[in-house]
Design an enzyme around this catalytic site. Structure first.
Site, PDB file in Angstrom:
ATOM      1  N   HIS A 159       1.355   4.936  -2.307  1.00 45.49           N
ATOM      2  CA  HIS A 159       0.445   5.843  -3.542  1.00 45.49           C
ATOM      3  C   HIS A 159       1.961   6.331  -4.557  1.00 45.49           C
ATOM      4  O   HIS A 159       2.728   7.312  -3.735  1.00 45.49           O
ATOM      5  CB  HIS A 159      -0.303   6.905  -3.013  1.00 45.49           C
ATOM      6  CG  HIS A 159      -1.476   6.419  -2.430  1.00 45.49           C
ATOM      7  ND1 HIS A 159      -2.553   6.581  -3.113  1.00 45.49           N
ATOM      8  CD2 HIS A 159      -1.677   5.836  -1.330  1.00 45.49           C
ATOM      9  CE1 HIS A 159      -3.583   6.148  -2.214  1.00 45.49           C
ATOM     10  NE2 HIS A 159      -3.170   5.603  -1.223  1.00 45.49           N
TER      11      HIS A 159
ATOM     12  N   HIS B 299      -6.024   0.086   4.992  1.00 44.07           N
ATOM     13  CA  HIS B 299      -5.965   0.763   6.233  1.00 44.07           C
ATOM     14  C   HIS B 299      -6.905  -0.306   7.293  1.00 44.07           C
ATOM     15  O   HIS B 299      -6.280  -1.131   7.881  1.00 44.07           O
ATOM     16  CB  HIS B 299      -6.361   2.041   6.456  1.00 44.07           C
ATOM     17  CG  HIS B 299      -5.516   3.224   5.690  1.00 44.07           C
ATOM     18  ND1 HIS B 299      -4.353   3.650   6.173  1.00 44.07           N
ATOM     19  CD2 HIS B 299      -5.534   3.192   4.299  1.00 44.07           C
ATOM     20  CE1 HIS B 299      -3.838   4.161   5.122  1.00 44.07           C
ATOM     21  NE2 HIS B 299      -4.516   4.103   4.210  1.00 44.07           N
TER      22      HIS B 299
ATOM     23  N   GLY C  37      -9.311   8.306  -1.785  1.00 41.25           N
ATOM     24  CA  GLY C  37      -9.782   9.610  -1.572  1.00 41.25           C
ATOM     25  C   GLY C  37     -10.454   9.677  -0.100  1.00 41.25           C
ATOM     26  O   GLY C  37     -10.322   9.074   0.677  1.00 41.25           O
TER      27      GLY C  37
ATOM     28  N   GLU D 130     -10.282   3.671   7.572  1.00 45.35           N
ATOM     29  CA  GLU D 130      -9.305   4.573   7.600  1.00 45.35           C
ATOM     30  C   GLU D 130      -9.519   5.691   8.647  1.00 45.35           C
ATOM     31  O   GLU D 130      -9.352   5.578   9.790  1.00 45.35           O
ATOM     32  CB  GLU D 130      -8.557   5.244   6.203  1.00 45.35           C
ATOM     33  CG  GLU D 130      -7.306   5.782   6.743  1.00 45.35           C
ATOM     34  CD  GLU D 130      -6.714   6.547   5.278  1.00 45.35           C
ATOM     35  OE1 GLU D 130      -7.330   6.419   4.272  1.00 45.35           O
ATOM     36  OE2 GLU D 130      -5.695   7.062   5.500  1.00 45.35           O
TER      37      GLU D 130
ATOM     38  N   HIS E  30      -9.752   1.405   0.163  1.00 47.50           N
ATOM     39  CA  HIS E  30      -9.770   2.206   1.405  1.00 47.50           C
ATOM     40  C   HIS E  30     -10.685   2.411   2.290  1.00 47.50           C
ATOM     41  O   HIS E  30     -11.861   2.764   1.653  1.00 47.50           O
ATOM     42  CB  HIS E  30      -9.320   3.584   0.862  1.00 47.50           C
ATOM     43  CG  HIS E  30      -7.664   3.957   0.599  1.00 47.50           C
ATOM     44  ND1 HIS E  30      -7.195   3.354  -0.745  1.00 47.50           N
ATOM     45  CD2 HIS E  30      -6.736   4.564   1.057  1.00 47.50           C
ATOM     46  CE1 HIS E  30      -6.201   3.798  -0.973  1.00 47.50           C
ATOM     47  NE2 HIS E  30      -5.668   4.369   0.306  1.00 47.50           N
TER      48      HIS E  30
ATOM     49  N   ASP F  60       2.471   4.259   2.685  1.00 46.37           N
ATOM     50  CA  ASP F  60       1.511   5.093   2.113  1.00 46.37           C
ATOM     51  C   ASP F  60       1.853   6.219   1.167  1.00 46.37           C
ATOM     52  O   ASP F  60       1.396   6.299   0.012  1.00 46.37           O
ATOM     53  CB  ASP F  60       0.376   5.579   3.378  1.00 46.37           C
ATOM     54  CG  ASP F  60      -1.128   5.769   3.060  1.00 46.37           C
ATOM     55  OD1 ASP F  60      -1.373   5.344   1.558  1.00 46.37           O
ATOM     56  OD2 ASP F  60      -1.770   6.352   3.875  1.00 46.37           O
ATOM     57  N   ASP F  61       2.157   7.315   1.784  1.00 48.58           N
ATOM     58  CA  ASP F  61       2.840   8.520   0.992  1.00 48.58           C
ATOM     59  C   ASP F  61       3.910   8.871   1.727  1.00 48.58           C
ATOM     60  O   ASP F  61       4.053   9.901   2.379  1.00 48.58           O
ATOM     61  CB  ASP F  61       1.522   9.445   1.173  1.00 48.58           C
ATOM     62  CG  ASP F  61      -0.010   9.050   0.524  1.00 48.58           C
ATOM     63  OD1 ASP F  61       0.143   9.188  -0.590  1.00 48.58           O
ATOM     64  OD2 ASP F  61      -0.830   8.440   1.247  1.00 48.58           O
TER      65      ASP F  61
ATOM     66  N   HIS G 111       0.927  -1.136  -0.045  1.00 51.44           N
ATOM     67  CA  HIS G 111       0.002  -0.021   0.106  1.00 51.44           C
ATOM     68  C   HIS G 111       1.006   1.286   0.104  1.00 51.44           C
ATOM     69  O   HIS G 111       1.142   1.651   1.182  1.00 51.44           O
ATOM     70  CB  HIS G 111      -0.862   0.016   1.063  1.00 51.44           C
ATOM     71  CG  HIS G 111      -1.918   1.014   1.228  1.00 51.44           C
ATOM     72  ND1 HIS G 111      -3.125   0.685   1.197  1.00 51.44           N
ATOM     73  CD2 HIS G 111      -1.952   2.251   1.126  1.00 51.44           C
ATOM     74  CE1 HIS G 111      -3.951   1.929   1.119  1.00 51.44           C
ATOM     75  NE2 HIS G 111      -3.255   2.996   0.924  1.00 51.44           N
TER      76      HIS G 111
ATOM     77  N   ASP H  84       1.889   8.896  -6.478  1.00 51.97           N
ATOM     78  CA  ASP H  84       1.933  10.233  -6.522  1.00 51.97           C
ATOM     79  C   ASP H  84       2.056  10.750  -5.011  1.00 51.97           C
ATOM     80  O   ASP H  84       2.399  12.032  -4.620  1.00 51.97           O
ATOM     81  CB  ASP H  84       0.575  10.907  -7.001  1.00 51.97           C
ATOM     82  CG  ASP H  84      -0.672  10.279  -6.293  1.00 51.97           C
ATOM     83  OD1 ASP H  84      -0.537   8.981  -5.831  1.00 51.97           O
ATOM     84  OD2 ASP H  84      -1.563  11.012  -6.296  1.00 51.97           O
TER      85      ASP H  84
HETATM   86  O1  LIG Z   1      -4.259   7.424   2.963  1.00 52.43           O
HETATM   87  C1  LIG Z   1      -5.074   7.797   1.866  1.00 52.43           C
HETATM   88  N1  LIG Z   1      -6.301   7.700   1.992  1.00 52.43           N
HETATM   89  C2  LIG Z   1      -7.222   8.152   1.110  1.00 52.43           C
HETATM   90  N2  LIG Z   1      -6.671   8.465  -0.061  1.00 52.43           N
HETATM   91  C3  LIG Z   1      -5.333   8.474  -0.288  1.00 52.43           C
HETATM   92  C4  LIG Z   1      -4.422   8.311   0.656  1.00 52.43           C
HETATM   93  N3  LIG Z   1      -3.290   8.781   0.195  1.00 52.43           N
HETATM   94  C5  LIG Z   1      -3.267   9.069  -0.931  1.00 52.43           C
HETATM   95  N4  LIG Z   1      -4.533   9.107  -1.339  1.00 52.43           N
HETATM   96  C6  LIG Z   1      -5.427   9.659  -2.641  1.00 52.43           C
HETATM   97  C7  LIG Z   1      -4.551  10.836  -3.318  1.00 52.43           C
HETATM   98  C8  LIG Z   1      -3.846  10.422  -4.260  1.00 52.43           C
HETATM   99  O2  LIG Z   1      -3.900  11.333  -5.161  1.00 52.43           O
HETATM  100  C9  LIG Z   1      -4.652   9.308  -4.838  1.00 52.43           C
HETATM  101  C10 LIG Z   1      -4.191   8.234  -5.827  1.00 52.43           C
HETATM  102  O3  LIG Z   1      -2.951   7.857  -5.505  1.00 52.43           O
HETATM  103  O4  LIG Z   1      -5.145   8.681  -3.509  1.00 52.43           O
END
Ligand SMILES: O=c1[nH]cnc2c1ncn2[C@H]1C[C@H](O)[C@@H](CO)O1
Length: 396
Positions: A54, A274, A221, A253, A250, A332-333, A52, A56
């Site tokens: 992303h 999550h 999202g 979360e 998702h 995640d990010d 998991h 971006d």
């Molecule tokens: O943790 C998250 N929860 C819900 N959406 C998320 C999370 N991290 C990133 N995103 C969204 C923003 C990104 O632009 C999109 C695609 O990767 O997914």
């Protein structure tokens, strides 16, 4: 079946070699993308699986700055350190405020062929440097496009880069990275909760690129704004089921356990992104445990998005660990959380009582819950078992 310990070099019928992991992990570049975490210890310096993350949310800050310069896009800061300050979330906030961070830089990367391929290739390099041998990376093709998408995201001018071509470019970047850094990378295409009109396109792209590295569909999202899966998301997931496209969602979360229930029962999710709030509904949790449902957990993320309490010693993943549930640890990010996978593992070790044995177990679970075809999955499990010196033998 016996699990027997064996001191073995990693030999995988594929290209992975044990010395590679160690040398990469000790290399400076291992931490080159984010703020300096190079002095941080590495508690689990072994091959890992990440399910998991992303794309971006995992871009190098320097790449954003470079691409902005090349494209003549003015940023509020012209160097990586200053840009980092604008992008990074340092204190717990909300999922909504975290998602706003994408506005700081997505307009730089979106619509640019070279940049999209570059972030995919660099992503694989960064993961290899963290000791990841198999990764499933997700993104929304629509959010990186500037044509064939309505509305055009990030206030871009209309161009000629469609979501379809975005997928091709990411596939190329990931493949290049795989060849160069000798790990395996697959992708998951995201539907976005607030853009149900994109979802049928997403599932069509999953079908089209099924044999070129795309392994599943996701729904990402802001779950806090929109809890009920829209009929268009539902239709896309029905089509995914019909065509044998793997599914993750998702859920739970920041939303309630009912979103998890809906993800599993209505959208037929095979994994939950999550899933922390599943624990609010004991019956559902027990049912999912019995089903061996996989939870893609992201500890650092969950603190900074406000999804979970900032006190890691009461984190839901501790319950997953104690119940020997099927779950993974993920970043995640990492761009926005100024993080990397070691930081999640270190946190689990330092504040949640995770042991080396549990790290091994959860990585085997992750491999088993990956969206790879059966044979490749078996090979991945075998690779990990050998690297962990836990050879599964059916002898005797
Ligand atoms: O943790 C998250 N929860 C819900 N959406 C998320 C999370 N991290 C990133 N995103 C969204 C923003 C990104 O632009 C999109 C695609 O990767 O997914």
């Amino acid at each position: 079946m016996h699990i027997i310990a064996r001191r073995a070099a990693i030999s995988l019928g594929s290209q992975l070699v044990s010395s590679l992991y160690t040398s990469r992990l000790s290399h400076n570049r291992a931490f080159s993308t984010m703020a300096d975490r190079s002095s941080e210890q590495v508690v689990f310096n072994k091959p890992k699986v990440e399910l998991h993350v992303h794309l971006d949310g995992a871009i190098r800050v320097q790449t954003i700055v470079d691409v902005a310069k090349r494209r003549g896009i003015r940023l509020p800061a012209d160097n990586a350190e200053e840009m980092k300050k604008r992008i990074i979330v340092e204190e717990p906030g909300t999922l909504t405020s975290f998602l706003e961070k994408f506005n700081e830089y997505m307009h730089v990367i979106a619509g640019d062929r070279e940049a999209i391929k570059r972030i995919a290739r660099e992503f694989v390099e960064d993961k290899a440097n963290e000791g990841v041998i198999y990764v499933e990376v997700r993104y929304s093709p629509h959010l990186l496009a500037n044509s064939g998408v309505e509305p055009i995201p990030w206030n871009q001018e209309e161009g000629d880069l469609s979501p379809d071509e975005v997928v091709r470019l990411v596939n190329e970047g990931l493949s290049e990275g795989e060849r160069e850094f000798k790990i395996k990378a697959r992708s998951i295409l995201c539907c976005m909760r607030h853009m149900p009109s994109w979802s049928m396109d997403v599932v069509e792209l999953c079908k089209k690129y099924k044999d070129e590295g795309v392994v599943a569909i996701d729904l990402a999202g802001d779950e806090s704004l929109n809890c009920e899966a829209n009929p268009e998301h539902r239709r896309a997931y029905e089509e995914a089921v019909r065509c044998g496209i793997h599914r993750t969602v998702h859920a739970g979360e920041v939303g309630p356990a009912s979103v998890v229930k809906e993800a599993v029962e209505v959208l037929k999710a095979e994994r939950v992104g999550h899933g922390y709030n599943t624990l609010e509904d004991r019956d559902l949790y027990e049912k999912l445990l019995a089903q061996n449902m996989h939870f893609e957990t992201c500890p650092i993320s969950s603190k900074l998005t406000g999804a979970c309490d900032a006190d890691f010693t009461i984190h839901p993943v501790i319950t997953f660990m104690k119940d020997q549930a099927n779950y993974s640890l993920n970043t995640d990010d990492p761009l926005i959380f100024n993080s990397n996978l070691h930081h999640d593992y270190n946190t689990a070790h330092q504040h949640m009582g995770f042991t080396e044995e549990e790290f091994k177990r959860l990585n085997i679970c992750s491999a088993q819950s990956s969206f790879l075809p059966a044979e490749e999955k078996e090979e991945l499990v075998k690779t990990l078992s050998e690297a962990y010196e836990m050879i599964q033998s059916t002898a005797f």
